[in-house]
Design a protein around this motif. Structure first.
Motif: not given
Length: 329
Positions: A77-91, A217-228
């Protein structure tokens, strides 16, 4: 009568003797049965204790998994909030420039759009609208298109990367070596993301922290599953190859489902594209065939307001149609 008394005493004595012997034998048998029961209880208490210990271990492991999932959910949840910033979108789009450079480019495009509209004889209202569209809409649209395309490529290749890890672990390779193989052999953008993970580990970053940065850098459900899966396996143990193999199968099934949904919704998408392109197409045809008929729409203030209103309503209609045919969520 006196001669029968000794016989009577002898019979009573014999009865008492037989009864005593029977009582002793019954007591011995009872003690033997009690001893056997005690032995059976003692012998059965070992497996019972083992089963109780196994149940306690299962409950404790389940609690650890639940705690890990809750912690991961909070971090996501905290990472999702950070991914909405312009810097995160550029990355996430794969660019390396700063947000300041993005705003400078947006300002330049806005000025060019405003001056171009004025030079073509448009009013200040139309020029301001084109300036806003060129300065805010066009860069954001390009950034979002590049970001979504990169995420789509990553999703399509990520299952193959998981298969590399599964085969490597089954053959005896450590997880870090499997990640290096993915960084060398996989297609982009999976290779570049795992290469950043390898570089981060080389400077002392833990695998868990490196995966977290990759998810940012890559907020995807698939990568979230891998991290979990990696986080739970590191804390509670388990067969990592089997878990990642199941995850790879799930990701391939999700991909097939998305492709099936895309095929079923292709007719609706084509219809929405035709409906959305019809008004501007008719406008262009009429303008090029009879310019005098449409010139008033671009010169007169009422015509300009009509064009602006029509453009706004067309944009709202396109957004509504896009939401109706978007089956991503």
């Amino acid at each position: 009568m006196q001669g029968q008394l000794p016989l009577l005493f002898a019979a009573v004595a014999a009865f008492i003797a037989v009864g005593g012997v029977g009582w002793v034998v019954a007591g011995a048998l009872g003690d033997g049965q009690k001893s056997a029961r005690r032995k059976a209880v003692v012998s059965s208490s070992g497996p019972r204790k083992a089963r109780a210990q196994q149940a306690d271990n299962t409950i404790q492991r389940r609690k650890q998994v639940q705690d890990s999932l809750k912690e991961i959910e909070d971090k996501q949840k905290s990472a999702k909030k950070k991914s909405l910033t312009l810097k995160s979108q550029i990355e996430q789009a794969g660019f390396s420039f700063s947000p300041r450079a993005f705003w400078i480019a947006s300002g330049v495009l806005a000025i060019v759009g405003f001056l171009g509209a004025l030079l073509t004889g448009q009013s200040l209202l139309i020029s301001a609208g084109l300036s806003i569209a060129a300065g805010l809409g066009l860069p954001r649209w390009f950034l979002g298109m590049r970001r979504s395309g990169r995420q789509k490529k990553f999703t399509g290749e990520f299952a193959n990367a998981l298969d590399i890890i599964v085969r490597g672990i089954k053959s005896g390779l450590p997880l870090n070596e499997c990640i290096k193989v993915i960084a060398r052999e996989s297609a982009e953008p999976v290779a570049s993301e795992f290469k950043k993970l390898v570089e981060a580990q080389a400077v002392g970053v833990t695998l868990e922290d490196g995966i977290k940065k990759m998810v940012t850098r890559m907020p995807l459900p698939e990568l979230n599953f891998f991290a979990t899966v990696l986080t739970i396996q590191a804390k509670t143990g388990g067969n990592l190859a089997e878990a990642l193999g199941n995850l790879s199968a799930v990701l391939r099934a999700r991909k097939m489902m998305r492709e099936k949904i895309g095929a079923l919704s292709s007719e609706a998408k084509a219809s929405s594209m035709i409906i959305g392109a019809l008004p501007p197409g008719v406008l262009a045809i009429v303008y090029f065939t009879t310019p005098s008929y449409m010139t008033a729409m671009f010169v007169e203030p009422k015509g300009q307001l009509m064009l602006l209103g029509g453009g706004i309503w067309m944009g709202l209609g396109i957004l509504m149609m896009r939401g109706m045919i978007n089956f991503k969520h």
